[in-house]
Design an enzyme around this catalytic site. Structure first.
Site, PDB file in Angstrom:
ATOM      1  N   CYS A  98     -63.681 -70.651 -43.838  1.00  0.00           N
ATOM      2  CA  CYS A  98     -62.885 -69.330 -44.010  1.00  0.00           C
ATOM      3  C   CYS A  98     -61.889 -69.428 -44.719  1.00  0.00           C
ATOM      4  O   CYS A  98     -61.103 -70.556 -44.990  1.00  0.00           O
ATOM      5  CB  CYS A  98     -62.499 -68.698 -42.559  1.00  0.00           C
ATOM      6  SG  CYS A  98     -61.679 -67.299 -42.690  1.00  0.00           S
ATOM      7  N   HIS A 141     -69.921 -62.929 -39.822  1.00  0.00           N
ATOM      8  CA  HIS A 141     -68.354 -63.661 -39.960  1.00  0.00           C
ATOM      9  C   HIS A 141     -67.280 -62.666 -40.440  1.00  0.00           C
ATOM     10  O   HIS A 141     -66.314 -62.659 -40.005  1.00  0.00           O
ATOM     11  CB  HIS A 141     -68.723 -64.750 -40.902  1.00  0.00           C
ATOM     12  CG  HIS A 141     -67.199 -65.446 -41.279  1.00  0.00           C
ATOM     13  ND1 HIS A 141     -67.044 -66.852 -40.721  1.00  0.00           N
ATOM     14  CD2 HIS A 141     -66.192 -65.134 -41.991  1.00  0.00           C
ATOM     15  CE1 HIS A 141     -65.808 -67.162 -41.041  1.00  0.00           C
ATOM     16  NE2 HIS A 141     -65.302 -66.249 -41.983  1.00  0.00           N
ATOM     17  N   GLU A 142     -67.893 -61.909 -41.315  1.00  0.00           N
ATOM     18  CA  GLU A 142     -66.854 -60.962 -42.090  1.00  0.00           C
ATOM     19  C   GLU A 142     -66.809 -59.901 -41.247  1.00  0.00           C
ATOM     20  O   GLU A 142     -65.414 -59.270 -40.933  1.00  0.00           O
ATOM     21  CB  GLU A 142     -67.266 -60.472 -43.400  1.00  0.00           C
ATOM     22  CG  GLU A 142     -67.613 -61.680 -44.305  1.00  0.00           C
ATOM     23  CD  GLU A 142     -66.250 -62.533 -44.666  1.00  0.00           C
ATOM     24  OE1 GLU A 142     -64.966 -62.072 -44.382  1.00  0.00           O
ATOM     25  OE2 GLU A 142     -66.304 -63.627 -44.989  1.00  0.00           O
ATOM     26  N   HIS A 145     -63.985 -60.371 -38.604  1.00  0.00           N
ATOM     27  CA  HIS A 145     -62.563 -60.278 -39.006  1.00  0.00           C
ATOM     28  C   HIS A 145     -62.123 -58.872 -38.928  1.00  0.00           C
ATOM     29  O   HIS A 145     -61.123 -58.619 -38.637  1.00  0.00           O
ATOM     30  CB  HIS A 145     -62.539 -60.531 -40.657  1.00  0.00           C
ATOM     31  CG  HIS A 145     -62.280 -61.872 -40.930  1.00  0.00           C
ATOM     32  ND1 HIS A 145     -61.396 -62.552 -40.569  1.00  0.00           N
ATOM     33  CD2 HIS A 145     -63.217 -62.782 -41.772  1.00  0.00           C
ATOM     34  CE1 HIS A 145     -61.378 -63.955 -41.279  1.00  0.00           C
ATOM     35  NE2 HIS A 145     -62.575 -63.987 -41.798  1.00  0.00           N
TER      36      HIS A 145
END
Length: 190
Positions: A98, A141-142, A145
């Site tokens: 990341c 993953h994004e 966030h």
């Protein structure tokens, strides 16, 4: 314009992002700057919280994985107000890193197939679009966030304990990243 990346420990990375509409100020410029920042930082995805904006916006470009995963070729997308509809399949491990946590790569388990509803950069709605494999991995993953979750939050407690010192160092600027970062505010000792 290259934007600074928020470092591990920054409070914006723990907040759930707010939805935006098509009138969000200078949205086109923000998306353009996010792509430039992602490319200059050698990333394959970037979420708005990573550039200190607590909104539900992220971008991906899986092209760097194209040699090993041909389906990643030319997979470049913008996701606004994304909602994960469902996940399918047996979890698989993949080593993730990341931009907000430079120098740390760890294996994370995720489902191989996801269905996402989202708006693209033209604010066209995509309902329950299916993504799989490496594309799903990057999106998950994004997407995390925008929900205030980092990949290290998905690690077993013992692994996080082993990384505690490295994570602490990142939060105060001790890392090898070659890009500008924003660090958490220094805590005042009483």
């Amino acid at each position: 314009m290259m934007l600074p990346i928020t470092a591990y420990g920054h409070p914006v990375l723990k907040k759930k992002g707010e939805e935006i509409d098509k009138n969000y100020p200078e949205l086109d410029k923000l998306i353009e700057d996010m792509f430039e920042t992602m490319y200059e930082s050698n990333g394959v995805g970037l979420a708005a919280p990573q550039i200190n904006r607590s909104i539900r916006l992220f971008i991906v470009d899986a092209s760097p994985f194209a040699e090993e995963y041909p389906e990643a070729q030319d997979f470049k997308k913008v996701f606004i107000n994304a909602q994960l509809v469902r996940e399918e399949g047996d979890e698989w491990e993949f080593e993730e890193g990341c931009l907000s946590v430079p120098g740390i790569n760890e294996y994370v388990s995720r489902k191989p197939v996801i269905y996402l509803s989202y708006y693209d950069e033209n604010f066209e709605f995509h309902e329950e679009e299916k993504f799989d494999g490496i594309k799903a991995r990057i999106i998950q993953h994004e997407y995390d966030h925008t929900d205030g979750i980092l990949f290290v939050d998905r690690l077993p407690a013992f692994k996080k304990l082993l990384l505690k010192r490295k994570l602490s160092d990142i939060s105060v600027g001790k890392h090898g990243a070659k890009y500008k970062m924003i660090y958490p505010k220094k805590r005042v000792k009483k």
